[in-house]
Design an enzyme around this catalytic site. Structure first.
Site, PDB file in Angstrom:
ATOM      1  N   HIS B 129       0.862  -1.178   0.000  1.00 41.22           N
ATOM      2  CA  HIS B 129       0.000   0.000   0.000  1.00 41.22           C
ATOM      3  C   HIS B 129       0.905   1.237   0.000  1.00 41.22           C
ATOM      4  CE1 HIS B 129      -2.865   2.903   1.796  1.00 41.22           C
ATOM      5  NE2 HIS B 129      -3.818   2.089   1.414  1.00 41.22           N
ATOM      6  N   GLN B 209      -4.860  -4.959   6.992  1.00 41.14           N
ATOM      7  CA  GLN B 209      -5.923  -5.827   6.482  1.00 41.14           C
ATOM      8  C   GLN B 209      -6.056  -7.121   7.289  1.00 41.14           C
ATOM      9  OE1 GLN B 209      -8.171  -5.031   4.394  1.00 41.14           O
ATOM     10  NE2 GLN B 209      -7.271  -3.157   3.610  1.00 41.14           N
ATOM     11  N   LYS B 232     -10.534  -0.272  10.504  1.00 41.79           N
ATOM     12  CA  LYS B 232     -10.818  -1.431   9.647  1.00 41.79           C
ATOM     13  C   LYS B 232     -11.255  -2.635  10.478  1.00 41.79           C
ATOM     14  CE  LYS B 232      -7.273  -0.041   6.301  1.00 41.79           C
ATOM     15  NZ  LYS B 232      -7.928   0.457   5.096  1.00 41.79           N
ATOM     16  N   CYS B 370      -4.747   2.616  -3.707  1.00 39.55           N
ATOM     17  CA  CYS B 370      -3.445   3.013  -3.156  1.00 39.55           C
ATOM     18  C   CYS B 370      -2.381   1.962  -3.448  1.00 39.55           C
ATOM     19  CB  CYS B 370      -3.515   3.278  -1.643  1.00 39.55           C
ATOM     20  SG  CYS B 370      -4.663   4.561  -1.194  1.00 39.55           S
TER      21      CYS B 370
END
Ligand SMILES: Cc1ncc(COP(=O)(O)O)c(C=O)c1O
Lengths: 158, 412
Positions: B129, B209, B232, B370
């Site tokens: 990213h 993530q 997230k 991104c």
């Protein structure tokens, strides 16, 4: 199918996005502008040739991107070919109003370009519609040579 | 820790904990498939924020009054909660930040600024990213260090056979993502950390993530730094953390100066607190930290193994169903993947697809995520990404397929 979608992606727009007009390299272009919409990766390479009176004698583009950016470039080149500088600037402003302002009347002179009015309901797609126009605006500013612009550069004014 | 099987959990009932999911978008039930960008927040987290502001709000580490003591205790308890969630040895190894991006910048500036020299190498991967790339580019510019990249194979995995020539003694840090936010690739973190250590390099894991999706134990992984974002994983925006192994954190200079991080200050000079407070200048995001602790409690109440199994099942099902569509190309691994699928379709550009889907209440993301270098690597300018969390259902995926079929008809 929602009304907004129907308005955004009218048949003519989808047709121009699938079979863009004036798509290709302009061999003897006076100006070549590479335009880029960094947020989505849309790209346009716009070649312009000026006539003796300074008007847009010929205009072609290549590139890739979403249906809106491709159709906008295709419709734009079809409309602007043969127009004087003053006319181009007028249309640029009128088109910008068309896709950004909730209230703007669509002036007759825009012709088919008025079909892009649906974009105003999708603020996040305005940059897609404006990419080709920013490139042509840059082309008029420099009159010769090659340059790079992006939708992050802000001008739609003299 | 308890290990509840996926089958024993009433996933539909969990949906009820998320008030936002009940709404209609343009007359269609919202299908929220943009969880890799940010997750939704359960009532428990929203209640914790409200409770904090209604009963405990005060500045931390400053006042001697009752509210300040309560706020300080809640804030430091949250730090402890994060530490145990990550399997850290001590709460002192947890620095609260705004999120993954700030955590990585902290390491780049504090560690990189002190230890990196001309000729040193930072090893990254091609799938990072921008937030695990740009801070290192800035650092390299300032120090003369160089960046190297582990290539990505066509199947979305890292080209590990090239590690021996890339992970050399000049490498001072190996920073890589746990799960790719575009491909869904799950990287072998423990193995990569071990190999980094073998050449004397530190390791940094981007867990943006993964932190809310699978069990993480920093000591078992053997990483030196780990960065994640609360938003997230059910927590509010603006809060996240950096885990740093105590020995390393203690050796780093401050990166931001201000209140909270000092022991004593004269007009000429200051003495700084120990880690982690040394890295938290100014009034921190107290409510955010408390919200993060509540999110962790919530996630632990379900259990990360069950969440991982549930989401992997959904992602696998989505990949299977997407493969039925004409002109479909999926990026990333064909087997085990994280809770997302990225794809391109011949029929339409990602932005047209996501605009179309949005009209039916289906929220997906279209674009480069991104990950511009990675998109280039796969010869696309962007993808459409459907990313899942435990409140998503197979029925929603079936609906996505219907909508995408309609899009194919519409655009071709
Ligand atoms: C893999 C990865 N790393 C880093 C980030 C950055 O996270 P944040 O924007 O919360 O700092 C993201 C989130 O978009 C991500 O997916």
């Amino acid at each position: 199918m929602s009304l907004e979608l129907e308005e955004l992606y009218q048949d003519v727009i989808l047709d121009h996005s699938r079979r863009p007009r004036n798509f290709g390299n302009l061999a003897d272009a006076a100006v070549l502008v590479h335009g880029d919409n960094p947020a989505c990766g849309d790209e346009i390479h716009l070649g312009v040739k000026f006539g003796p009176d300074g008007g847009l004698q010929d205009i072609k583009f290549t590139g890739h991107g979403c249906a809106i950016s491709q159709a906008s470039a295709s419709l734009m080149t079809a409309k602007l070919k043969g127009k004087s500088r003053v006319e181009v600037m007028e249309m640029l402003r009128a088109f910008h109003d068309l896709v950004t302002s909730e209230t703007a009347e669509a002036p007759k002179m825009l012709g088919d370009l008025r079909l892009m009015q649906g974009v105003r309901k999708f603020p996040q797609r305005v940059k897609c519609a404006m990419l080709a126009w920013r490139a042509v605006e840059q082309a008029l500013r420099q009159s010769a040579g090659e340059s790079i612009i992006s939708t992050e550069t802000d001008f739609v004014t003299p | 820790m308890h290990q509840v099987a996926r089958a024993d959990i009433d996933w539909k009932a969990l949906r009820e904990d998320f008030p936002i999911l009940r709404q209609q978008i343009r007359g269609h039930p919202l299908i929220y498939f943009d969880n890799a960008a940010t997750s939704q927040k359960p009532r428990r987290v929203l209640d914790a924020l409200r409770h904090y502001y209604e009963h405990e709000n005060a500045n931390v580490h400053r006042g001697l009054h009752e509210l300040s003591l309560r706020a300080t205790e809640a804030y430091e308890n949250a730090r402890q909660r994060v530490a145990s969630y990550l399997g850290a040895a001590s709460a002192d190894e947890i620095v609260f930040t705004r999120g993954t991006t700030e955590s990585i910048n902290l390491v780049a500036q504090a560690w990189g600024g002190k230890f990196l020299r001309d000729g040193d190498v930072i090893l990254l991967t091609e799938m990072e990213h921008h937030s695990n790339l740009v801070p290192w580019q800035l650092l390299a510019e300032g120090t003369g260090a160089r960046l190297r990249f582990v290539p990505v194979r066509d199947d979305g995995s890292l080209a590990l056979e090239q590690l021996p020539s890339l992970l050399t003694p000049e490498v001072k840090l190996f920073a890589f993502t746990h799960i790719s936010n575009s491909l869904g690739t799950i990287n072998p973190v423990a193995e990569l950390c071990r190999k980094a250590r073998a050449v004397g390099a530190l390791s940094l894991v981007d867990a943006a993530q993964s932190a809310g999706h699978l069990p993480i134990n920093v000591r078992e992984l053997g990483c030196d730094f780990l960065a994640f974002s609360g938003h997230k994983m059910c927590a509010p925006t603006g809060i996240g953390a950096l885990y740093g192994r105590a020995e390393i954190l203690d050796s780093l200079p401050p990166w931001h100066g201000g209140g909270e991080m000092i022991v004593s200050v004269t007009l000429e000079k200051s003495a700084f607190k120990k880690a982690p407070h040394r890295f938290e200048a100014g009034t921190p995001n107290i409510a955010g930290a408390i919200g993060l602790a509540a999110a962790i409690d919530y996630i632990e109440g379900i259990g990360r193994p069950a969440i991982f199994e549930h989401d992997a099942h959904l992602a696998g099902y989505a990949a299977e169903r997407l493969a039925e569509l004409p002109g479909m190309r999926m990026l990333g691994p064909s087997g085990q993947r994280g809770a997302l699928v990225g794809f391109v379709m011949d029929a339409a550009h990602p932005h047209d697809l996501t605009t179309f889907a949005d009209q039916y209440g289906l929220a997906m993301r279209g674009g480069h995520h991104c990950n511009q270098p990675l998109m280039r690597r796969f010869g696309v300018t962007g993808t459409t990404r459907a990313s899942f969390y435990f409140y998503n259902t197979k029925a929603e995926i079936d609906r996505m397929i219907e909508i995408l079929r309609a899009a194919v008809r519409f655009f071709s």
